[in-house]
Write a protein that holds these residues in place. Structure first.
Motif, PDB file in Angstrom:
ATOM      1  N   ASP A 125     -27.471 -14.305  36.895  1.00  0.00           N
ATOM      2  CA  ASP A 125     -26.942 -13.043  37.424  1.00  0.00           C
ATOM      3  C   ASP A 125     -27.623 -11.859  36.736  1.00  0.00           C
ATOM      4  N   GLY A 126     -27.581 -10.715  37.443  1.00  0.00           N
ATOM      5  CA  GLY A 126     -28.203  -9.520  36.889  1.00  0.00           C
ATOM      6  C   GLY A 126     -29.709  -9.588  36.839  1.00  0.00           C
ATOM      7  N   GLU A 127     -30.286 -10.444  37.720  1.00  0.00           N
ATOM      8  CA  GLU A 127     -31.752 -10.631  37.768  1.00  0.00           C
ATOM      9  C   GLU A 127     -32.322 -11.075  36.428  1.00  0.00           C
ATOM     10  N   VAL A 128     -31.538 -11.888  35.711  1.00  0.00           N
ATOM     11  CA  VAL A 128     -32.025 -12.430  34.433  1.00  0.00           C
ATOM     12  C   VAL A 128     -33.064 -13.505  34.710  1.00  0.00           C
ATOM     13  N   ILE A 129     -34.213 -13.382  34.044  1.00  0.00           N
ATOM     14  CA  ILE A 129     -35.276 -14.392  34.091  1.00  0.00           C
ATOM     15  C   ILE A 129     -35.678 -14.678  32.646  1.00  0.00           C
ATOM     16  N   LEU A 130     -35.569 -15.932  32.234  1.00  0.00           N
ATOM     17  CA  LEU A 130     -35.926 -16.327  30.869  1.00  0.00           C
ATOM     18  C   LEU A 130     -36.998 -17.400  30.918  1.00  0.00           C
ATOM     19  N   ALA A 131     -38.093 -17.152  30.222  1.00  0.00           N
ATOM     20  CA  ALA A 131     -39.120 -18.177  30.038  1.00  0.00           C
ATOM     21  C   ALA A 131     -38.787 -18.942  28.759  1.00  0.00           C
ATOM     22  N   PHE A 132     -38.723 -20.273  28.865  1.00  0.00           N
ATOM     23  CA  PHE A 132     -38.304 -21.091  27.720  1.00  0.00           C
ATOM     24  C   PHE A 132     -39.455 -21.988  27.282  1.00  0.00           C
ATOM     25  N   ASP A 133     -39.701 -22.002  25.968  1.00  0.00           N
ATOM     26  CA  ASP A 133     -40.736 -22.848  25.381  1.00  0.00           C
ATOM     27  C   ASP A 133     -40.070 -23.995  24.639  1.00  0.00           C
ATOM     28  N   LEU A 134     -40.321 -25.206  25.089  1.00  0.00           N
ATOM     29  CA  LEU A 134     -39.637 -26.358  24.516  1.00  0.00           C
ATOM     30  C   LEU A 134     -40.070 -26.612  23.074  1.00  0.00           C
ATOM     31  N   ALA A 135     -41.333 -26.390  22.759  1.00  0.00           N
ATOM     32  CA  ALA A 135     -41.825 -26.681  21.405  1.00  0.00           C
ATOM     33  C   ALA A 135     -41.184 -25.767  20.369  1.00  0.00           C
ATOM     34  N   THR A 136     -41.101 -24.477  20.691  1.00  0.00           N
ATOM     35  CA  THR A 136     -40.546 -23.522  19.724  1.00  0.00           C
ATOM     36  C   THR A 136     -39.067 -23.223  19.980  1.00  0.00           C
ATOM     37  N   ARG A 137     -38.558 -23.688  21.138  1.00  0.00           N
ATOM     38  CA  ARG A 137     -37.169 -23.421  21.548  1.00  0.00           C
ATOM     39  C   ARG A 137     -36.894 -21.915  21.602  1.00  0.00           C
ATOM     40  N   ALA A 138     -37.896 -21.197  22.033  1.00  0.00           N
ATOM     41  CA  ALA A 138     -37.784 -19.735  22.105  1.00  0.00           C
ATOM     42  C   ALA A 138     -37.597 -19.302  23.558  1.00  0.00           C
ATOM     43  N   PHE A 139     -36.818 -18.219  23.729  1.00  0.00           N
ATOM     44  CA  PHE A 139     -36.591 -17.623  25.039  1.00  0.00           C
ATOM     45  C   PHE A 139     -37.349 -16.300  25.114  1.00  0.00           C
ATOM     46  N   THR A 140     -38.043 -16.103  26.218  1.00  0.00           N
ATOM     47  CA  THR A 140     -38.737 -14.836  26.423  1.00  0.00           C
ATOM     48  C   THR A 140     -38.220 -14.189  27.699  1.00  0.00           C
ATOM     49  N   PRO A 141     -37.545 -13.044  27.596  1.00  0.00           N
ATOM     50  CA  PRO A 141     -37.068 -12.358  28.805  1.00  0.00           C
ATOM     51  C   PRO A 141     -38.243 -11.876  29.651  1.00  0.00           C
ATOM     52  N   VAL A 142     -38.085 -12.020  30.972  1.00  0.00           N
ATOM     53  CA  VAL A 142     -39.102 -11.573  31.923  1.00  0.00           C
ATOM     54  C   VAL A 142     -38.494 -10.469  32.774  1.00  0.00           C
ATOM     55  N   ALA A 143     -39.170  -9.352  32.871  1.00  0.00           N
ATOM     56  CA  ALA A 143     -38.661  -8.216  33.642  1.00  0.00           C
ATOM     57  C   ALA A 143     -38.773  -8.505  35.136  1.00  0.00           C
ATOM     58  N   SER A 144     -37.688  -8.186  35.850  1.00  0.00           N
ATOM     59  CA  SER A 144     -37.696  -8.341  37.301  1.00  0.00           C
ATOM     60  C   SER A 144     -38.353  -7.124  37.931  1.00  0.00           C
TER      61      SER A 144
ATOM     62  N   SER B 278     -28.058 -11.204  41.819  1.00  0.00           N
ATOM     63  CA  SER B 278     -27.932 -12.552  41.283  1.00  0.00           C
ATOM     64  C   SER B 278     -29.090 -13.418  41.752  1.00  0.00           C
ATOM     65  N   LEU B 279     -29.764 -14.062  40.819  1.00  0.00           N
ATOM     66  CA  LEU B 279     -30.804 -15.038  41.133  1.00  0.00           C
ATOM     67  C   LEU B 279     -30.169 -16.425  41.065  1.00  0.00           C
ATOM     68  N   ARG B 280     -30.277 -17.199  42.167  1.00  0.00           N
ATOM     69  CA  ARG B 280     -29.467 -18.409  42.283  1.00  0.00           C
ATOM     70  C   ARG B 280     -30.260 -19.698  42.339  1.00  0.00           C
ATOM     71  N   GLY B 281     -31.550 -19.614  42.548  1.00  0.00           N
ATOM     72  CA  GLY B 281     -32.335 -20.840  42.607  1.00  0.00           C
ATOM     73  C   GLY B 281     -33.751 -20.619  42.120  1.00  0.00           C
ATOM     74  N   VAL B 282     -34.303 -21.613  41.414  1.00  0.00           N
ATOM     75  CA  VAL B 282     -35.686 -21.544  40.950  1.00  0.00           C
ATOM     76  C   VAL B 282     -36.283 -22.945  41.049  1.00  0.00           C
ATOM     77  N   GLU B 283     -37.532 -23.016  41.527  1.00  0.00           N
ATOM     78  CA  GLU B 283     -38.238 -24.291  41.655  1.00  0.00           C
ATOM     79  C   GLU B 283     -39.703 -24.106  41.282  1.00  0.00           C
ATOM     80  N   ARG B 284     -40.279 -25.159  40.751  1.00  0.00           N
ATOM     81  CA  ARG B 284     -41.727 -25.140  40.453  1.00  0.00           C
ATOM     82  C   ARG B 284     -42.484 -25.321  41.759  1.00  0.00           C
ATOM     83  N   ASP B 285     -43.377 -24.378  42.049  1.00  0.00           N
ATOM     84  CA  ASP B 285     -44.211 -24.507  43.242  1.00  0.00           C
ATOM     85  C   ASP B 285     -45.440 -25.352  42.920  1.00  0.00           C
ATOM     86  N   ILE B 286     -46.166 -25.715  43.963  1.00  0.00           N
ATOM     87  CA  ILE B 286     -47.287 -26.645  43.805  1.00  0.00           C
ATOM     88  C   ILE B 286     -48.429 -26.044  42.981  1.00  0.00           C
TER      89      ILE B 286
END
Length: 574
Positions: free
Chosen positions: A172-191, A198-206
């Motif tokens: 919600d609130g157009e929150v976009i977080l990039a997550f790095d599994l190795a460092t377990r860090a979250f990076t906010p991404v500006a919309s 509200s952003l309700r779905g995300v999928e990896r494209d080809i």
């Protein structure tokens, strides 16, 4: 006036106790009175409350349609993920289910927050996201989930792994977080839109990017290389609730009012498919060959064969569905939001079952006793008041007065009850006062005739003549000398009229002429008839019908004992 007159007037009270049937009727009527008086305390819930339930509904696709499977707990299921024979299902109140080789196991998450999204990495790591910024990580295949401190406290709706080490989380609130599994860090991404939607779905494209969908047809594409998000157009302004992209690039976005947006390949244009139903869709899935599924509210399930149109699929449930799991040869639809418990038969929770709106019929039946008794006794009192006075005046004065009043009674006998009540409703509006008015304005005619006949035999008695000689007024003679002698007949007619008034109120309510904002036994039967389920939902018809019968019978049992007082011949036999 002697005390014997009063003794004779209150003789009915003794007879009620002496007669077994009358005593039975008195006890039953007393119990119904207690139901009416203490209805708010006895009824388990508000009679207008709509009962809803929630469970982890599971439907499996088979040759005959979608078949209901054993429930997974008592909370809704929101999202699924599948990888190499292992499936995960996330739901409300921290519920997380694992399915391996067809066996379901509930995993411990250590949180009570609702979970809305879950996904696997190519190597078996898993992320689950949910309410209040909840993020759960399983770093290795077979490991336990642990909570991670997210940089936001908003609702996180969906998550998708882009590769072995990176994931994208949206909410919600157009929150976009990039997550790095190795460092377990979250990076906010500006919309790029930044309107708080509200952003309700995300999928990896080809191509390795992340495609995001949300409210008002909002669509964004996140590029992990540049770390930027840009707006894209899918061709719809309706809320989009979910997105699925197949490994070959087939894509399906679904949303409100049966929205179906489809892409036939990574370079194809998005097209809007015609939906066979306009209810909201909550989850979709599409395969490399174009076969698709979409599920939504009220148990709606749509299927699409490759190259064909969408069609409604037969389903065993009307429960709300929020997620799809296609794993190997299995296709599962899962839910559900809170759904109305409609047409539920009697159970431990609902003794008389529920109606078409999910209202508890036991509570409604108890509250219905209030209207029945109020109309029964208040209507009967008004009938006695009108009928007794007209009968006294007509029988005492005789002559022209008697003729006018009795011809009025004859006219009243020619007026049918139901059409008369319908005219009153049309002239005014449906209400409790109209029901009581309809009952009292027509039912007094029989009482007036009976009282008149009794007064005709009493007005020539010596005690009446003595009162005239003593200078008593007509009103004093009628109400202090004659009335006590007709009181047994008044009590008898009162008891009979109570039963008649209860039946009259039930009839009017059954026809839809009763008070609209009140609960009555006739109104319950009216709802059953209008719903079309009154022939199959037996638990809906029997309780109010039985209570009407029981109340009227108890009143007539009481009136049976009063006949002995009113009829001298029966008294002589006693």
């Amino acid at each position: 006036m002697s005390s014997s007159v009063f003794k004779e007037a209150f003789a009915p009270l003794r007879l009620m106790v002496q007669d077994r049937l009358a005593l039975t009727g008195l006890i039953v009527l007393g119990l119904i009175f207690c139901l009416a008086i203490f209805a708010p305390l006895i009824a388990p819930q508000d009679p207008f409350a709509i009962n809803e339930d929630e469970d982890g509904s599971v439907l499996m696709r088979s040759g005959s349609g979608w078949v209901l499977q054993p429930s997974l707990g008592d909370v809704a299921l929101n999202d699924t993920a599948s990888r190499g024979g292992e499936d995960l299902i996330a739901g409300r109140e921290g519920s997380l289910w694992q399915r391996v080789s067809g066996t379901w196991v509930r995993l411990g998450t250590g949180t009570e927050s609702d979970l809305f999204g879950v996904d696997f990495s190519p190597r078996g790591a898993a992320l689950a996201v949910g309410d209040a910024g909840t993020v759960l990580l399983r770093a290795d295949e077979g490991g336990a989930f642990e909570a991670l401190p997210a940089p936001v406290g908003t609702v996180l709706r969906s998550v998708a792994f882009l590769d072995e080490a990176r994931a994208v989380i949206v909410g919600d609130g157009e929150v976009i977080l990039a997550f790095d599994l190795a460092t377990r860090a979250f990076t906010p991404v500006a919309s790029p839109v930044n309107r708080g939607m509200s952003l309700r779905g995300v999928e990896r494209d080809i191509d390795g990017s992340a495609l995001i969908v949300g409210e008002r047809g909002l669509a964004l594409r996140y590029d992990p290389v540049t770390g930027q998000a840009e707006a894209v157009r899918l061709g719809s302004s309706r809320d989009l609730n979910d997105l699925h992209i197949s490994p070959a690039g087939q894509a399906l976005a679904i949303g409100e009012r049966g929205t179906l947006l489809r892409r036939d390949g990574p370079d194809a244009r998005w097209v809007t498919d015609k939906a066979p139903d306009s209810r909201a869709l909550m989850s979709g899935w599409i395969g490399d060959d174009g076969q698709g599924y979409a599920v939504g509210r009220n148990g709606i399930i749509m299927e699409r064969a490759p190259g064909a149109q969408w069609e409604l699929a037969p389903s065993e449930s009307e429960r709300h569905l929020r997620a799809l799991l296609v794993s190997g040869s299995d296709a599962l639809a899962l839910g559900s939001d809170k759904f109305v418990i409609r047409f539920s038969p009697p159970s431990e929770k609902h003794w008389f079952g529920t109606d078409h709106l999910g209202r508890d019929l036991f509570s409604r039946s108890i509250h219905g006793s209030q209207i029945a008794l109020l109309v029964g006794f208040l209507g009967a009192f008004l009938v006695m008041l009108i009928g007794t006075n007209i009968g006294l005046i007509s029988g005492y004065y005789g002559g022209r007065t008697d003729t006018i009043l009795m011809r009025t009674v004859d006219v009243m006998y020619g007026i049918p009850f139901e059409p008369f009540a319908l005219i009153l409703v049309l002239l005014f509006k449906p209400s409790l006062a109209i029901v009581i008015l309809a009952v009292s304005l027509l039912t007094w005619r029989t009482t007036a005739r009976l009282i008149r006949a009794q007064v005709l035999s009493l007005r020539e008695r010596p005690f009446v003549k003595a009162a005239r000689v003593a200078g008593a007024s007509d009103a004093r003679i009628m109400y202090l000398h004659i009335l006590p002698n007709v009181m047994p007949l008044v009590f008898l007619e009162l008891a009979i009229t109570v039963g008649v008034s209860i039946i009259a109120e039930a009839t009017l309510s059954f026809l839809g002429l009763g008070p609209p904002q009140s609960v009555s036994w006739g109104g319950i039967l009216h709802d059953a008839r209008l719903s079309g389920a009154w022939r199959t939902a037996w638990w809906w018809n029997l309780p109010p019908g039985f209570l009407i019968m029981l109340t009227v019978l108890s009143v007539f049992f009481i009136s049976r004992s009063l006949e002995v007082v009113a009829n001298p011949r029966l008294r002589a036999r006693k």
